[in-house]
Scaffold this active site. Structure first.
Site, PDB file in Angstrom:
ATOM      1  N   VAL A  91      21.838  24.100  12.522  1.00 50.52           N
ATOM      2  CA  VAL A  91      22.760  24.732  13.472  1.00 50.52           C
ATOM      3  C   VAL A  91      23.967  25.256  12.680  1.00 50.52           C
ATOM      4  CG1 VAL A  91      24.197  24.412  15.521  1.00 50.52           C
ATOM      5  CG2 VAL A  91      22.028  23.177  15.327  1.00 50.52           C
ATOM      6  N   HIS A  95      29.169  20.575  11.602  1.00 47.97           N
ATOM      7  CA  HIS A  95      29.101  19.331  12.375  1.00 47.97           C
ATOM      8  C   HIS A  95      28.849  18.180  11.430  1.00 47.97           C
ATOM      9  CE1 HIS A  95      25.133  21.154  12.141  1.00 47.97           C
ATOM     10  NE2 HIS A  95      24.624  19.932  12.122  1.00 47.97           N
TER      11      HIS A  95
HETATM   12  P1  5GP Z   1      21.681  19.784  11.167  1.00 50.16           P
HETATM   13  O1  5GP Z   1      20.192  19.721  10.934  1.00 50.16           O
HETATM   14  O2  5GP Z   1      22.144  21.216  11.330  1.00 50.16           O
HETATM   15  O3  5GP Z   1      22.488  19.010  10.182  1.00 50.16           O
HETATM   16  O4  5GP Z   1      21.921  19.041  12.544  1.00 50.16           O
HETATM   17  C1  5GP Z   1      21.702  19.652  13.772  1.00 50.16           C
HETATM   18  C2  5GP Z   1      21.460  18.559  14.760  1.00 50.16           C
HETATM   19  O5  5GP Z   1      21.581  19.103  16.055  1.00 50.16           O
HETATM   20  C3  5GP Z   1      20.060  17.935  14.679  1.00 50.16           C
HETATM   21  O6  5GP Z   1      20.172  16.550  14.378  1.00 50.16           O
HETATM   22  C4  5GP Z   1      19.462  18.184  16.058  1.00 50.16           C
HETATM   23  O7  5GP Z   1      18.705  17.103  16.541  1.00 50.16           O
HETATM   24  C5  5GP Z   1      20.677  18.464  16.903  1.00 50.16           C
HETATM   25  N1  5GP Z   1      20.431  19.360  18.007  1.00 50.16           N
HETATM   26  C6  5GP Z   1      19.722  20.518  17.994  1.00 50.16           C
HETATM   27  N2  5GP Z   1      19.731  21.104  19.197  1.00 50.16           N
HETATM   28  C7  5GP Z   1      20.477  20.298  20.001  1.00 50.16           C
HETATM   29  C8  5GP Z   1      20.858  20.383  21.388  1.00 50.16           C
HETATM   30  O8  5GP Z   1      20.523  21.307  22.121  1.00 50.16           O
HETATM   31  N3  5GP Z   1      21.635  19.366  21.863  1.00 50.16           N
HETATM   32  C9  5GP Z   1      22.038  18.316  21.081  1.00 50.16           C
HETATM   33  N4  5GP Z   1      22.799  17.380  21.644  1.00 50.16           N
HETATM   34  N5  5GP Z   1      21.703  18.225  19.768  1.00 50.16           N
HETATM   35  C10 5GP Z   1      20.934  19.197  19.245  1.00 50.16           C
END
Ligand code: 5GP
Length: 109
Positions: A91, A95
């Site tokens: 994303v 975060h």
């Molecule tokens: P990244 O992989 O970018 O470090 O973390 C993105 C996180 O966002 C992942 O752990 C994934 O499970 C979470 N995520 C993706 N889509 C959504 C969503 O629609 N709602 C929530 N609450 N988390 C999400």
């Protein structure tokens, strides 16, 4: 076009918001990797660590983590930021993962 996390923060799409302050919002991860798995997100849309400026909401991510830990009575937790595809970032809105509630091995995968 607002990011997924901005839409959740605004309430445009569902999300389980567990913490908010002036700079950051924390939501429950939709695919939790630990009993407690939160995402602490700066209100400002910053694509990732590589895009942070000297000052901004991202400076308060650690304060938010400390506040959440105190509020939830959690002593040990892990904070993770994935920067870029190679690290698993999916994303493009900065975060910080807050993981707790089980033993966490090291090194991470
Ligand atoms: P990244 O992989 O970018 O470090 O973390 C993105 C996180 O966002 C992942 O752990 C994934 O499970 C979470 N995520 C993706 N889509 C959504 C969503 O629609 N709602 C929530 N609450 N988390 C999400």
């Amino acid at each position: 076009m607002p990011t997924l996390f901005t839409k959740i923060m605004r309430g445009d799409i569902p999300g389980d918001i567990v913490y908010q302050d002036r700079y950051c919002v924390a939501i429950k991860d939709i695919a939790p990797q630990a009993p407690v798995h939160l995402l602490i997100i700066p209100r400002t849309e910053i694509s990732g660590v590589s895009a942070v400026e000297k000052t901004g909401d991202h400076q308060y991510l650690l304060n938010a983590a400390r506040n959440i830990a105190e509020e939830m009575g959690i002593e040990g937790y892990r904070l993770v930021i994935n920067q870029g595809e190679a690290a698993g970032q999916t994303v493009p809105h900065l975060h910080m993962h807050f993981l707790a509630g089980r033993d966490l091995s090291w090194p991470p995968g």
